[in-house]
Design a protein around this motif. Structure first.
Motif, short mmCIF file in Angstrom:
data_model
loop_
_atom_site.label_atom_id
_atom_site.label_comp_id
_atom_site.label_asym_id
_atom_site.label_seq_id
_atom_site.Cartn_x
_atom_site.Cartn_y
_atom_site.Cartn_z
N THR A 50 0.85 -1.19 0.00
CA THR A 50 0.00 0.00 0.00
C THR A 50 0.88 1.23 0.00
O THR A 50 1.74 1.38 0.88
CB THR A 50 -0.90 0.01 1.26
OG1 THR A 50 -1.69 -1.18 1.26
CG2 THR A 50 -1.80 1.22 1.28
N ARG A 51 0.67 2.11 -0.97
CA ARG A 51 1.49 3.33 -1.05
C ARG A 51 1.02 4.32 0.01
O ARG A 51 -0.17 4.60 0.14
CB ARG A 51 1.39 3.97 -2.43
CG ARG A 51 2.32 5.16 -2.52
CD ARG A 51 2.75 5.43 -3.91
NE ARG A 51 3.95 6.25 -3.85
CZ ARG A 51 4.06 7.41 -4.45
NH1 ARG A 51 3.10 7.87 -5.18
NH2 ARG A 51 5.17 8.10 -4.34
N LEU A 52 1.97 4.84 0.77
CA LEU A 52 1.69 5.83 1.80
C LEU A 52 1.93 7.24 1.26
O LEU A 52 2.58 7.41 0.22
CB LEU A 52 2.58 5.56 3.02
CG LEU A 52 2.50 4.14 3.59
CD1 LEU A 52 3.51 3.95 4.70
CD2 LEU A 52 1.10 3.82 4.07
N THR A 53 1.45 8.23 1.97
CA THR A 53 1.58 9.61 1.49
C THR A 53 3.02 10.09 1.43
O THR A 53 3.33 11.03 0.69
CB THR A 53 0.76 10.57 2.38
OG1 THR A 53 1.21 10.46 3.73
CG2 THR A 53 -0.71 10.26 2.29
N ASP A 54 3.92 9.47 2.19
CA ASP A 54 5.32 9.90 2.17
C ASP A 54 6.16 9.19 1.10
O ASP A 54 7.37 9.35 1.04
CB ASP A 54 5.96 9.71 3.55
CG ASP A 54 6.02 8.26 4.00
OD1 ASP A 54 5.57 7.36 3.26
OD2 ASP A 54 6.50 8.02 5.13
N GLU A 64 2.85 -13.71 9.54
CA GLU A 64 3.95 -13.34 10.44
C GLU A 64 3.57 -12.04 11.15
O GLU A 64 2.89 -11.20 10.57
CB GLU A 64 5.26 -13.13 9.66
CG GLU A 64 5.75 -14.34 8.91
CD GLU A 64 6.16 -15.52 9.77
OE1 GLU A 64 6.09 -15.43 11.01
OE2 GLU A 64 6.55 -16.55 9.20
N PRO A 65 4.03 -11.86 12.38
CA PRO A 65 3.68 -10.65 13.13
C PRO A 65 4.59 -9.47 12.78
O PRO A 65 5.17 -8.83 13.67
CB PRO A 65 3.86 -11.11 14.58
CG PRO A 65 5.00 -12.09 14.51
CD PRO A 65 4.79 -12.81 13.20
N VAL A 66 4.74 -9.20 11.50
CA VAL A 66 5.68 -8.18 11.05
C VAL A 66 5.06 -7.34 9.93
O VAL A 66 4.44 -7.87 9.01
CB VAL A 66 7.00 -8.82 10.54
CG1 VAL A 66 7.95 -7.77 10.01
CG2 VAL A 66 7.65 -9.64 11.64
N LEU A 67 5.26 -6.04 10.04
CA LEU A 67 4.92 -5.10 8.97
C LEU A 67 6.23 -4.57 8.41
O LEU A 67 7.15 -4.26 9.17
CB LEU A 67 4.10 -3.94 9.51
CG LEU A 67 2.77 -4.30 10.16
CD1 LEU A 67 2.17 -3.07 10.84
CD2 LEU A 67 1.81 -4.85 9.14
N LEU A 68 6.32 -4.46 7.11
CA LEU A 68 7.53 -4.00 6.45
C LEU A 68 7.19 -2.74 5.66
O LEU A 68 6.19 -2.70 4.95
CB LEU A 68 8.05 -5.10 5.52
CG LEU A 68 9.34 -4.83 4.77
CD1 LEU A 68 10.10 -6.14 4.60
CD2 LEU A 68 9.11 -4.19 3.43
N TYR A 69 8.02 -1.73 5.79
CA TYR A 69 7.88 -0.49 5.04
C TYR A 69 9.12 -0.32 4.17
O TYR A 69 10.24 -0.48 4.65
CB TYR A 69 7.76 0.71 5.98
CG TYR A 69 6.49 0.69 6.81
CD1 TYR A 69 5.37 1.40 6.39
CD2 TYR A 69 6.41 -0.04 7.98
CE1 TYR A 69 4.20 1.38 7.14
CE2 TYR A 69 5.25 -0.07 8.74
CZ TYR A 69 4.15 0.65 8.31
OH TYR A 69 3.00 0.61 9.04
N TYR A 70 8.89 -0.01 2.90
CA TYR A 70 10.04 0.15 2.00
C TYR A 70 9.86 1.38 1.13
O TYR A 70 8.76 1.89 0.94
CB TYR A 70 10.26 -1.10 1.16
CG TYR A 70 9.25 -1.33 0.04
CD1 TYR A 70 9.48 -0.83 -1.24
CD2 TYR A 70 8.11 -2.08 0.25
CE1 TYR A 70 8.58 -1.05 -2.26
CE2 TYR A 70 7.20 -2.32 -0.77
CZ TYR A 70 7.44 -1.80 -2.02
OH TYR A 70 6.54 -2.03 -3.03
#
Length: 89
Positions: A50-54, A64-70
């Motif tokens: 999902t594209r974020l505003t930044d 898995e209990p993990v969120l990844l931001y790239y």
């Protein structure tokens, strides 16, 4: 692919906490994600997550209990993992 300091620290924390399986799964997932993002970018298709505003993208790692931001860097043909959020219980 590169990891920002916070993301690298989260991986280290997983390993230190005895979560080697999770650590290894996240490393393999990030590698596969980098390959997928590169292929999508080359084909002019939307990138994974999902594209974020930044400008970053958020990916929920399935089962898995993990969120990844790239953050993709098309000029360098690289993917930079900016954050790993480990939802440790």
């Amino acid at each position: 692919m590169s990891l920002d300091l916070r993301a690298a620290q989260t991986l280290t924390d997983m390993h230190k906490a005895g979560e080697e399986r999770l650590h290894d799964a996240i490393v393999l997932f990030a590698r596969a994600l980098a390959i997928e993002v590169a292929a999508a970018a080359a084909a002019g298709k939307p990138l994974a997550g999902t594209r974020l505003t930044d400008g970053r993208y958020a990916v929920d790692i399935h089962r898995e209990p993990v969120l990844l931001y790239y953050l993709p860097d098309p000029d360098a043909a690289a993917l930079r993992v900016t954050d790993l959020i480990w939802l440790a219980l």
